[in-house]
Design an enzyme around this catalytic site. Sequence first.
Site, PDB file in Angstrom:
ATOM      1  N   LYS A 153      57.476 -11.571  -2.048  1.00  0.00           N
ATOM      2  CA  LYS A 153      57.842 -10.544  -3.032  1.00  0.00           C
ATOM      3  C   LYS A 153      57.711  -9.107  -2.476  1.00  0.00           C
ATOM      4  O   LYS A 153      57.099  -8.887  -1.420  1.00  0.00           O
ATOM      5  CB  LYS A 153      56.955 -10.711  -4.265  1.00  0.00           C
ATOM      6  CG  LYS A 153      57.205 -12.025  -5.025  1.00  0.00           C
ATOM      7  CD  LYS A 153      56.459 -12.010  -6.345  1.00  0.00           C
ATOM      8  CE  LYS A 153      56.672 -13.279  -7.121  1.00  0.00           C
ATOM      9  NZ  LYS A 153      56.060 -13.204  -8.465  1.00  0.00           N
ATOM     10  N   TYR A 166      64.936 -15.106 -13.408  1.00  0.00           N
ATOM     11  CA  TYR A 166      63.745 -15.177 -14.270  1.00  0.00           C
ATOM     12  C   TYR A 166      64.112 -15.297 -15.757  1.00  0.00           C
ATOM     13  O   TYR A 166      63.293 -14.965 -16.618  1.00  0.00           O
ATOM     14  CB  TYR A 166      62.858 -13.957 -14.037  1.00  0.00           C
ATOM     15  CG  TYR A 166      61.993 -14.061 -12.789  1.00  0.00           C
ATOM     16  CD1 TYR A 166      61.029 -15.062 -12.669  1.00  0.00           C
ATOM     17  CD2 TYR A 166      62.121 -13.159 -11.746  1.00  0.00           C
ATOM     18  CE1 TYR A 166      60.237 -15.167 -11.544  1.00  0.00           C
ATOM     19  CE2 TYR A 166      61.316 -13.260 -10.610  1.00  0.00           C
ATOM     20  CZ  TYR A 166      60.374 -14.264 -10.523  1.00  0.00           C
ATOM     21  OH  TYR A 166      59.566 -14.368  -9.408  1.00  0.00           O
ATOM     22  N   ARG A 191      52.350 -24.759  -3.558  1.00  0.00           N
ATOM     23  CA  ARG A 191      51.570 -24.168  -4.655  1.00  0.00           C
ATOM     24  C   ARG A 191      50.088 -24.096  -4.299  1.00  0.00           C
ATOM     25  O   ARG A 191      49.384 -23.176  -4.704  1.00  0.00           O
ATOM     26  CB  ARG A 191      51.836 -24.914  -5.967  1.00  0.00           C
ATOM     27  CG  ARG A 191      53.279 -24.668  -6.433  1.00  0.00           C
ATOM     28  CD  ARG A 191      53.616 -25.359  -7.715  1.00  0.00           C
ATOM     29  NE  ARG A 191      52.999 -24.742  -8.868  1.00  0.00           N
ATOM     30  CZ  ARG A 191      53.444 -23.648  -9.479  1.00  0.00           C
ATOM     31  NH1 ARG A 191      54.514 -23.012  -9.021  1.00  0.00           N
ATOM     32  NH2 ARG A 191      52.837 -23.187 -10.550  1.00  0.00           N
ATOM     33  N   ASN A 250      52.150 -10.320  -7.149  1.00  0.00           N
ATOM     34  CA  ASN A 250      51.348 -11.435  -6.616  1.00  0.00           C
ATOM     35  C   ASN A 250      51.926 -12.044  -5.329  1.00  0.00           C
ATOM     36  O   ASN A 250      51.699 -13.218  -5.029  1.00  0.00           O
ATOM     37  CB  ASN A 250      51.101 -12.493  -7.698  1.00  0.00           C
ATOM     38  CG  ASN A 250      52.364 -13.156  -8.184  1.00  0.00           C
ATOM     39  OD1 ASN A 250      53.459 -12.746  -7.826  1.00  0.00           O
ATOM     40  ND2 ASN A 250      52.229 -14.192  -8.991  1.00  0.00           N
ATOM     41  N   HIS A 264      56.379 -16.180  -4.731  1.00  0.00           N
ATOM     42  CA  HIS A 264      56.801 -17.112  -5.786  1.00  0.00           C
ATOM     43  C   HIS A 264      57.062 -18.461  -5.143  1.00  0.00           C
ATOM     44  O   HIS A 264      57.568 -18.528  -4.020  1.00  0.00           O
ATOM     45  CB  HIS A 264      58.100 -16.615  -6.442  1.00  0.00           C
ATOM     46  CG  HIS A 264      58.805 -17.684  -7.226  1.00  0.00           C
ATOM     47  ND1 HIS A 264      58.485 -17.979  -8.526  1.00  0.00           N
ATOM     48  CD2 HIS A 264      59.779 -18.566  -6.867  1.00  0.00           C
ATOM     49  CE1 HIS A 264      59.242 -18.995  -8.938  1.00  0.00           C
ATOM     50  NE2 HIS A 264      60.041 -19.360  -7.952  1.00  0.00           N
ATOM     51  N   GLU A 305      66.646 -23.454  -7.874  1.00  0.00           N
ATOM     52  CA  GLU A 305      66.349 -22.150  -7.264  1.00  0.00           C
ATOM     53  C   GLU A 305      66.943 -22.043  -5.854  1.00  0.00           C
ATOM     54  O   GLU A 305      67.435 -20.984  -5.448  1.00  0.00           O
ATOM     55  CB  GLU A 305      64.830 -21.925  -7.254  1.00  0.00           C
ATOM     56  CG  GLU A 305      64.295 -21.761  -8.676  1.00  0.00           C
ATOM     57  CD  GLU A 305      62.781 -21.611  -8.777  1.00  0.00           C
ATOM     58  OE1 GLU A 305      62.075 -21.687  -7.745  1.00  0.00           O
ATOM     59  OE2 GLU A 305      62.303 -21.404  -9.911  1.00  0.00           O
TER      60      GLU A 305
END
Length: 140
Positions: A11, A51, A87, A114, A117, A128
């Site tokens: 990000k 999103y 994750r 953060n 993603h 995605e």
Amino acid sequence: MQKQRTFSIIKPDATKRNLVGAICKRLEDSGLRIIAQKRIKMTKEQAESFYAIHSNRPFFRELCDFMISEPVVVQILEGTDAVIKNREVMGATNPAEADKGTIRKDYALSLGENSIHGSDSIENAKIEIEFFFSKDEIVG
Ligand code: CMP
């Protein structure tokens, strides 16, 4: 144990702080393989569409504005149980709750900023990946 693909975005807060290499190293050290990758400046339309599931949430505008504020690096990661593995390496969405040694614990600035993603399921990974990559960009 299943060979899978997942989708990742490094990000704006991370690209701005020159953390792309450090984050890629964490991903690769975990055994995930970056089989496609590109640095892009996301458009407002792309951010809002990507999103869209969060469009009714109070943070939606802030999230979209953030995602178009600086370049991002979109990636396809491949490996055994790649969705869960990624994750685990990323850590919890909120860095305050992320485990020690995870990307978000070590690099994220806040819940919004953060750093990374990652897809939350095999089904969403497929959606995605197709959102950002054409077949001929996936070089293995
Ligand atoms: P990501 O995994 O990209 O999926 C949606 C993003 O929304 C999430 O990471 C967070 O960065 C962001 N997000 C989730 N909850 C909030 C919140 N309460 N305030 C701001 N951003 C949020």
